[in-house]
Design a protein around this motif. Structure first.
Motif, mmCIF file in Angstrom:
data_model
loop_
_atom_site.group_PDB
_atom_site.id
_atom_site.type_symbol
_atom_site.label_atom_id
_atom_site.label_comp_id
_atom_site.label_asym_id
_atom_site.label_seq_id
_atom_site.Cartn_x
_atom_site.Cartn_y
_atom_site.Cartn_z
ATOM 1 N N ALA A 163 36.569 39.341 46.469
ATOM 2 C CA ALA A 163 36.023 40.255 46.082
ATOM 3 C C ALA A 163 35.347 40.416 44.364
ATOM 4 C CB ALA A 163 36.361 41.936 46.935
ATOM 5 N N ARG A 164 35.732 40.330 43.372
ATOM 6 C CA ARG A 164 35.149 40.436 42.737
ATOM 7 C C ARG A 164 33.622 39.238 42.750
ATOM 8 N NH1 ARG A 164 39.393 41.448 39.703
ATOM 9 N NH2 ARG A 164 39.092 44.104 38.723
ATOM 10 N N ASP A 165 34.237 37.946 42.927
ATOM 11 C CA ASP A 165 33.933 36.168 43.309
ATOM 12 C C ASP A 165 32.657 36.690 43.874
ATOM 13 O OD1 ASP A 165 35.609 35.228 41.488
ATOM 14 O OD2 ASP A 165 36.705 34.470 42.771
ATOM 15 N N ALA A 166 33.141 37.454 44.975
ATOM 16 C CA ALA A 166 32.281 37.734 46.277
ATOM 17 C C ALA A 166 31.184 38.417 45.985
ATOM 18 C CB ALA A 166 32.272 38.781 47.421
ATOM 19 N N LEU A 167 30.992 39.544 45.162
ATOM 20 C CA LEU A 167 29.853 40.117 44.006
ATOM 21 C C LEU A 167 29.115 38.941 43.802
ATOM 22 C CD1 LEU A 167 29.476 43.039 45.266
ATOM 23 C CD2 LEU A 167 31.090 43.600 43.006
ATOM 24 N N ALA A 168 29.851 38.299 42.435
ATOM 25 C CA ALA A 168 28.789 38.100 42.185
ATOM 26 C C ALA A 168 27.913 36.009 42.811
ATOM 27 C CB ALA A 168 29.822 36.451 40.972
ATOM 28 N N GLU A 169 28.062 36.508 43.834
ATOM 29 C CA GLU A 169 26.827 35.627 45.059
ATOM 30 C C GLU A 169 26.943 36.821 46.037
ATOM 31 O OE1 GLU A 169 28.402 32.054 46.656
ATOM 32 O OE2 GLU A 169 29.700 31.722 45.113
ATOM 33 N N ASN A 170 26.825 37.907 45.747
ATOM 34 C CA ASN A 170 26.284 39.172 45.995
ATOM 35 C C ASN A 170 26.656 39.642 47.942
ATOM 36 O OD1 ASN A 170 24.137 41.273 45.667
ATOM 37 N ND2 ASN A 170 22.180 40.183 46.371
ATOM 38 N N ILE A 171 27.855 39.113 47.690
ATOM 39 C CA ILE A 171 28.348 39.414 49.364
ATOM 40 C C ILE A 171 29.446 41.022 48.953
ATOM 41 C CG2 ILE A 171 29.887 38.508 50.872
ATOM 42 C CD1 ILE A 171 28.819 35.672 50.319
ATOM 43 N N VAL A 172 29.418 41.940 49.091
ATOM 44 C CA VAL A 172 30.308 42.399 49.326
ATOM 45 C C VAL A 172 31.351 42.850 50.035
ATOM 46 C CG1 VAL A 172 30.517 45.596 49.376
ATOM 47 C CG2 VAL A 172 28.703 44.039 48.478
ATOM 48 N N LEU A 173 32.781 42.546 49.486
ATOM 49 C CA LEU A 173 33.807 42.599 50.579
ATOM 50 C C LEU A 173 34.717 43.885 50.664
ATOM 51 C CD1 LEU A 173 35.158 38.670 50.125
ATOM 52 C CD2 LEU A 173 33.965 39.725 51.960
ATOM 53 N N ALA A 174 35.561 44.008 50.824
ATOM 54 C CA ALA A 174 36.743 44.925 51.073
ATOM 55 C C ALA A 174 37.836 44.772 51.302
ATOM 56 C CB ALA A 174 36.451 46.302 52.645
ATOM 57 N N PRO A 175 38.124 44.055 49.779
ATOM 58 C CA PRO A 175 39.887 44.145 49.647
ATOM 59 C C PRO A 175 41.421 45.292 50.032
ATOM 60 C CG PRO A 175 38.820 44.657 47.692
ATOM 61 C CD PRO A 175 37.663 44.764 48.472
ATOM 62 N N GLY A 176 42.098 43.586 50.370
ATOM 63 C CA GLY A 176 43.092 45.207 50.968
ATOM 64 C C GLY A 176 43.590 46.070 50.543
ATOM 65 N N ASN A 177 43.518 46.405 48.755
ATOM 66 C CA ASN A 177 43.704 47.082 47.754
ATOM 67 C C ASN A 177 43.550 48.396 47.956
ATOM 68 O OD1 ASN A 177 41.855 45.335 46.055
ATOM 69 N ND2 ASN A 177 42.905 46.675 44.511
ATOM 70 N N VAL A 178 42.173 48.497 48.145
ATOM 71 C CA VAL A 178 41.713 49.796 47.667
ATOM 72 C C VAL A 178 41.736 50.397 49.185
ATOM 73 C CG1 VAL A 178 39.951 48.702 46.917
ATOM 74 C CG2 VAL A 178 39.419 48.973 49.162
ATOM 75 N N PHE A 179 42.515 49.628 50.353
ATOM 76 C CA PHE A 179 43.034 50.897 51.520
ATOM 77 C C PHE A 179 44.633 51.312 51.752
ATOM 78 C CE2 PHE A 179 39.425 47.797 52.839
ATOM 79 C CZ PHE A 179 38.585 48.285 53.601
ATOM 80 N N SER A 180 44.723 51.347 50.603
ATOM 81 C CA SER A 180 46.107 51.081 49.907
ATOM 82 C C SER A 180 46.974 51.995 48.963
ATOM 83 C CB SER A 180 47.389 49.799 50.546
ATOM 84 O OG SER A 180 48.743 49.561 50.526
ATOM 85 N N THR A 181 48.357 52.948 49.546
ATOM 86 C CA THR A 181 48.744 52.717 47.927
ATOM 87 C C THR A 181 50.043 52.327 47.562
ATOM 88 O OG1 THR A 181 50.207 54.172 49.754
ATOM 89 C CG2 THR A 181 48.572 55.745 48.690
ATOM 90 N N ASN A 182 50.799 51.194 47.906
ATOM 91 C CA ASN A 182 51.484 49.886 47.310
ATOM 92 C C ASN A 182 50.456 49.214 47.210
ATOM 93 O OD1 ASN A 182 51.310 48.559 50.079
ATOM 94 N ND2 ASN A 182 53.066 50.069 50.602
ATOM 95 N N GLY A 183 51.320 47.605 46.463
ATOM 96 C CA GLY A 183 50.335 46.593 46.893
ATOM 97 C C GLY A 183 50.216 45.672 48.132
ATOM 98 N N MET A 184 51.345 46.036 49.335
ATOM 99 C CA MET A 184 51.624 45.113 49.918
ATOM 100 C C MET A 184 50.591 44.103 50.564
ATOM 101 S SD MET A 184 53.385 46.939 53.124
ATOM 102 C CE MET A 184 53.692 45.846 54.219
ATOM 103 N N TRP A 185 48.950 44.661 50.801
ATOM 104 C CA TRP A 185 47.977 44.215 51.510
ATOM 105 C C TRP A 185 46.941 43.598 50.023
ATOM 106 C CZ3 TRP A 185 48.881 44.672 56.793
ATOM 107 C CH2 TRP A 185 49.352 45.711 57.273
ATOM 108 N N SER A 186 47.779 43.690 49.498
ATOM 109 C CA SER A 186 46.666 42.910 48.333
ATOM 110 C C SER A 186 45.888 41.608 48.997
ATOM 111 C CB SER A 186 47.582 42.803 46.922
ATOM 112 O OG SER A 186 48.834 41.784 46.955
ATOM 113 N N ASN A 187 46.636 40.757 49.922
ATOM 114 C CA ASN A 187 45.993 39.265 50.229
ATOM 115 C C ASN A 187 45.292 39.918 51.827
ATOM 116 O OD1 ASN A 187 48.399 40.033 51.309
ATOM 117 N ND2 ASN A 187 48.848 38.016 51.955
ATOM 118 N N TYR A 188 44.705 40.772 52.177
ATOM 119 C CA TYR A 188 43.769 40.912 53.403
ATOM 120 C C TYR A 188 42.556 41.457 52.922
ATOM 121 C CZ TYR A 188 47.968 41.313 56.853
ATOM 122 O OH TYR A 188 49.375 40.065 57.280
ATOM 123 N N LEU A 189 41.777 41.590 53.727
ATOM 124 C CA LEU A 189 40.241 41.941 53.689
ATOM 125 C C LEU A 189 40.223 43.066 55.191
ATOM 126 C CD1 LEU A 189 39.019 38.908 52.496
ATOM 127 C CD2 LEU A 189 38.935 41.393 50.895
#
Lengths: 457, 457
Positions: free
Chosen positions: B402-428
């Motif tokens: 998501a950080r890299d995408a922002l550099a190309e002006n693309i806003v992604l929604a990474p899994g960790n912001v949807f979760s209270t634990n780390g288990m979705w960190s490879n989801y979008l």
């Protein structure tokens, strides 16, 4: 539409029954099929009928009879700040509201709003009609507010301004930012009753500082700072609600010196700013938005119907407040911001405000005379604004008077709702724009002249 | 976790200070490194600490109240729910926002809004333009919402509906009504990120219940009820955000049985209601608004610019919620209610929604294909709605992507912001209405094909 609605009302078409097909209806009525489709669509949108895909249209069932049981009688409420808020906002046909805190609709000018609505309807871009607001809210409106603040002596960059729904919402965000449950807040005694309701919702401990005609009593203020270590102090510097007091420059200076010494944050609610004739001292201007947070809105001077307030504060505080705002209500209302911007930049707005000031001054003089005639004594003669704070003849209780007035469809604002202690229970706040009225005077004269032994209050 | 929390509370670890490294912590405490990693991850998910890539973990500044430490220049922000909210709302010319949660403006129809604005400008009465709203908000709009709810199987009288600014504002009021700081709330894991930001602002303890394609995992739900005694559970039954899951009737039944047994309140956020093809079970309908509070808005299906959400609940709860509403934001926006009512009763609205459903279904199919081509795997194929929840190829971290995408002006929604634990960190989470785009596919394909050793993530 009318034809179908009539049949539903006359129970020719009963709930659940199928409507004639579009073709059959067109043939029966002689309307074109597209007219019938349009009528059915609008009835469906209205909820009167429902479409079942592939199966035509059916008459909707009425609201559940269950709903009748659910409407209980409202409980008898205490005369407290929430009672006051509910009475003010309640829709009572024919009611007089000398106790409410705003101008009658016909003092403001719906023509400006209508013009702004038409302009918004024509706008080339979809932006103010369709998207979410940006984080801090409309940039043009924030730039305009920054210029207005600067005119009033407070330098603020547009990024030091966060748009909110109202000044109440602004204070709510500030309270979330500054308060933990149990923290202490200083208010004026008396103060705007909604401060008390809001701080109660935040479970803050509220300490009232007695008001003087020049601002809060400085000795009491200093003592409260030492004794209670409050988190912030909230006040109206000009057109004080409810007293009409005006902060003097000397009090402002002493107050800020004390605030510096005790690292106190000050919230200045300047919602009546535009009603002043002669600008009086503002804490935000003296302090330069260092420890003062300035909140305001145009609910009183433009319209209460579009909801657009603001907070001006230090940039880092605005940053944190914006986090709280987005977490708790997502985004502002860009359409409201657009309309407010159009009204404020309309050449008619300044003239309208000047007209209101003149009209308020006349109403203030007339209301003062009417109150004195009824035996009710103003605390001071305010320099400007909406309010007169006035004392009832000895032996009368304002809360009881307000209850009696309600029976005659008159909403009064009794002193106890403005205070954290009982010392103002024989005072009322009068809105001069709503009090220059024979029915109000008549009620007050009768209430105040009853021989004491016959009174219940 | 307890150990670190204690140190933070006792100010041994102050906001901004660095936590011991995982290795050092493991050596000091005797726990395994993986246990320490787990604890740090959970504290980070909880917001108590933050990770700075390559630099370890730091104690967070709180969302509120004011901490003097936090004052200064805005810090480099973590990829957390507030980061996501700010990125979504930020104005970035030319940006693509496959990570945002709403339809592109041109999928909705500003013509309906423009028509409603013109009608409001012509309205005979000044009421929707000038006054405060009534306590619960516009009666005609509440009657219409009650009819719509009834069509969806939930009987509600108009007085069981309170208008709010948005569904976020609705949840905020419900949280004020139900929560004390420190109370526990159940959410789905993953869940809409703003629930997490909002609950953090209320200082609630948040427990995530793993999602299944049919709703929350019932065994985990039952265990959490016993262990944590939560105050309420918040969910989307249909078009679940972010997973696109649909609550099954069997899960709904079990969930309500458990809620009854543990006297749990359920908040059902039905903001995507209009995007379903085939109505799926609703907790509010099963329960009959007894212990379920239903919140919603039309920000997704009409416009986000006029801000009008609602709460449907038991009459006594609505009474209490109305008190909180008036105390914390005075009154609603009658103009917004007027415009929303006009749009919803316009014959074009139903047709527009049908068009959007069809268009979403096509975009869902195409986005699914594009994601699979890039090596990204949908968790399920949702029955309807805006979202696809999808897994990155092994070894990729969604937050870094998501950080890299922002550099190309693309806003992604990474899994960790949807979760209270780390288990979705490879989801979008992908918004299908914004993801069917060559620039988005191009970025994802490149990002997912980079040979593993060259990646920073």
């Amino acid at each position: 539409m009318q034809l179908v609605q009539d049949r539903i009302e006359r129970r020719v078409l009963t709930p659940g029954s199928r409507l004639p097909s579009v073709r059959a209806m067109a043939e029966t009525t002689g309307y074109s099929k597209s007219t019938v489709v349009e009528a059915y669509d609008r009835l469906a949108a209205d909820g009167a009928i429902r479409s079942r895909p592939g199966a035509g249209f059916y008459v909707s069932a009425p609201l559940s009879p269950l709903s009748l049981d659910r409407i209980g009688t409202p409980v008898e409420r205490e005369v407290d700040p929430l009672w006051m808020l509910r009475q003010s906002l309640s829709h009572r046909p024919g009611a007089l509201k000398p106790g409410c805190g705003w101008l009658p609709d016909d003092w403001l000018n719906s023509a400006h709003i209508r013009k702004a609505l038409r302009a918004a309807a024509r706008s080339k871009a979809d932006a103010p009609l369709m998207g979410y607001a940006s984080l801090l809210g409309s940039p043009p409106l924030r730039a305009l507010l920054a210029r207005r603040l600067e005119e009033q002596g407070t330098a603020a960059a547009p990024d030091q301004i966060l748009l909110t729904e109202s000044s109440t919402h602004a204070l709510d965000l500030v309270s979330r930012f500054l308060l933990e449950p149990g923290d202490t807040v200083l208010v004026d005694d008396p103060c705007y009753f909604n401060f008390l309701a809001l701080l109660r919702a935040h479970r803050a401990k509220v300490i009232g500082i007695p008001m003087t005609p020049n601002g809060p009593d400085m000795a009491a203020f200093a003592a409260a700072l030492t004794e209670h270590r409050p988190r912030f102090y909230i006040t109206n510097s000009a057109c004080h609600n409810p007293t009409g007091a005006t902060l003097s420059a000397a009090t402002a200076h002493q107050l800020l010196k004390l605030a510096d010494a005790h690292d106190l944050v000050i919230v200045e609610d300047d919602v009546f700013a535009d009603f002043e004739y002669t600008p009086s001292p503002r804490l935000a201007a003296f302090d330069g938005l260092d420890r003062v947070i300035r909140i305001g809105s145009f609910s009183k001077s433009v319209t209460a119907a579009i909801r657009c307030g603001h907070i001006a504060a230090r940039p880092d505080w605005i940053e944190a407040l914006a986090d709280l705002r987005v977490a708790t209500s997502m985004s502002g209302n860009p359409l409201s911001a657009e309309i407010l911007h159009a009204v404020l930049t309309d050449s008619g707005y300044r003239r309208q405000i000047e007209g209101i000031r003149t009209r308020l001054a006349r109403a203030m003089a007339r209301t003062t005379a009417r109150l004195r005639d009824a035996g009710i004594t103003p605390w001071i003669e305010p320099a400007a604004g909406l309010f007169i704070w006035a004392r009832l003849p000895d032996g009368l209780d304002a809360a009881q008077l307000a209850r009696d007035a309600l029976a005659e469809n008159i909403v009064l604002a009794p002193g106890n709702v403005f205070s954290t202690n009982g010392m103002w229970s024989n005072y009322l706040r009068f809105n001069v724009a709503m009090s220059d009225d024979d029915r109000v005077s008549g009620f007050l004269t009768r209430a105040c002249r009853q021989p004491a032994p016959a009174r219940n209050y």
